[in-house]
Design an enzyme around this catalytic site. Structure first.
Site, PDB file in Angstrom:
ATOM      1  N   SER A  48      37.514   5.270  -5.023  1.00  0.00           N
ATOM      2  CA  SER A  48      36.514   6.325  -4.974  1.00  0.00           C
ATOM      3  C   SER A  48      36.970   7.351  -3.932  1.00  0.00           C
ATOM      4  O   SER A  48      38.165   7.655  -3.870  1.00  0.00           O
ATOM      5  CB  SER A  48      35.141   5.728  -4.641  1.00  0.00           C
ATOM      6  OG  SER A  48      34.125   6.695  -4.767  1.00  0.00           O
ATOM      7  N   HIS A  53      35.943   6.697  -9.465  1.00  0.00           N
ATOM      8  CA  HIS A  53      34.703   7.477  -9.457  1.00  0.00           C
ATOM      9  C   HIS A  53      35.052   8.962  -9.538  1.00  0.00           C
ATOM     10  O   HIS A  53      35.899   9.448  -8.791  1.00  0.00           O
ATOM     11  CB  HIS A  53      33.909   7.226  -8.183  1.00  0.00           C
ATOM     12  CG  HIS A  53      33.403   5.827  -8.059  1.00  0.00           C
ATOM     13  ND1 HIS A  53      32.929   5.319  -6.882  1.00  0.00           N
ATOM     14  CD2 HIS A  53      33.284   4.834  -8.963  1.00  0.00           C
ATOM     15  CE1 HIS A  53      32.542   4.081  -7.066  1.00  0.00           C
ATOM     16  NE2 HIS A  53      32.760   3.753  -8.314  1.00  0.00           N
ATOM     17  N   ASP A 108      30.700  -0.345  -4.412  1.00  0.00           N
ATOM     18  CA  ASP A 108      31.141  -0.649  -5.773  1.00  0.00           C
ATOM     19  C   ASP A 108      32.501  -1.347  -5.725  1.00  0.00           C
ATOM     20  O   ASP A 108      33.398  -0.933  -5.007  1.00  0.00           O
ATOM     21  CB  ASP A 108      31.232   0.636  -6.608  1.00  0.00           C
ATOM     22  CG  ASP A 108      31.387   0.352  -8.091  1.00  0.00           C
ATOM     23  OD1 ASP A 108      30.968  -0.730  -8.546  1.00  0.00           O
ATOM     24  OD2 ASP A 108      31.926   1.213  -8.797  1.00  0.00           O
TER      25      ASP A 108
END
Length: 187
Positions: free
Chosen positions: A14, A41, A132
């Site tokens: 991310s 992401h 995540d």
């Protein structure tokens, strides 16, 4: 010829992971057979050229629903879809709710990979600003696979790798150069 240790390599990232991911992808040997699945992401409502930007060396594919995972390919989870794998080693695209504020969710992909590939799965979690990937990393390890996180002290955003370290045991903590060496030494 040696039997390869992993049948799939999954990499989640991310915030702050693009440069690291680019370094990893550019270092992959041309002859590497193990498929690589990237869950990154990205902004949901903006046209993305991420597949083109990540590697000058090899083509990156955004898989279609029901496409079979094939050797030598590098796959990128399509923007705004969860990327899952089914027992027959085909991709499934899912548009359900966000998980950890994200779609695609690293957790969802890692968990599916754990179910399908078990001890033949390698999961790598890079820099990111939320948790995540942590629960999915635990699933990979529980299934007998190998989990690696980018050393949080070297990550632009340490939250993702740190969350995985706090949530489960048995994760390797490596700086980027050692992550690359680990992958390259995969037979």
């Amino acid at each position: 010829m040696k039997n390869k240790k992993y049948d799939i390599i999954t990499i989640g990232g991310s915030a702050g992971s693009i440069a690291v991911l680019t370094s990893i992808l550019d270092a992959l040997p041309d002859h590497m057979q193990t498929p690589v699945v990237i869950i990154l992401h990205r902004l949901r409502n903006v046209q993305s050229e991420m597949g083109r930007l990540l590697s000058n060396k090899r083509r990156i594919i955004e898989p279609e629903d029901k496409e079979t995972v094939k050797p030598r390919n590098i796959y990128l989870a399509p923007q705004n879809y969860h990327l899952m794998l089914e027992a027959d080693k085909t991709f499934m695209l899912d548009y359900s709710e966000l998980v950890n504020y994200s779609r695609p969710s690293i957790d969802m992909t890692f968990s599916c990979v754990a179910d399908v590939y078990g001890s033949k799965a390698l999961a790598i979690l890079l820099s990111g600003a939320n948790k995540d990937g942590a629960a999915g990393m635990c699933d990979i390890i529980a299934a007998g696979g190998t989990g690696i996180v980018q050393d949080p002290t070297t990550a632009a955003f340490e939250a993702m790798p740190q969350a995985a370290l706090e949530m489960c045991k048995g994760i390797l903590v490596l700086p980027v150069e050692d992550i690359i060496k680990f992958i390259i030494n995969e037979p």
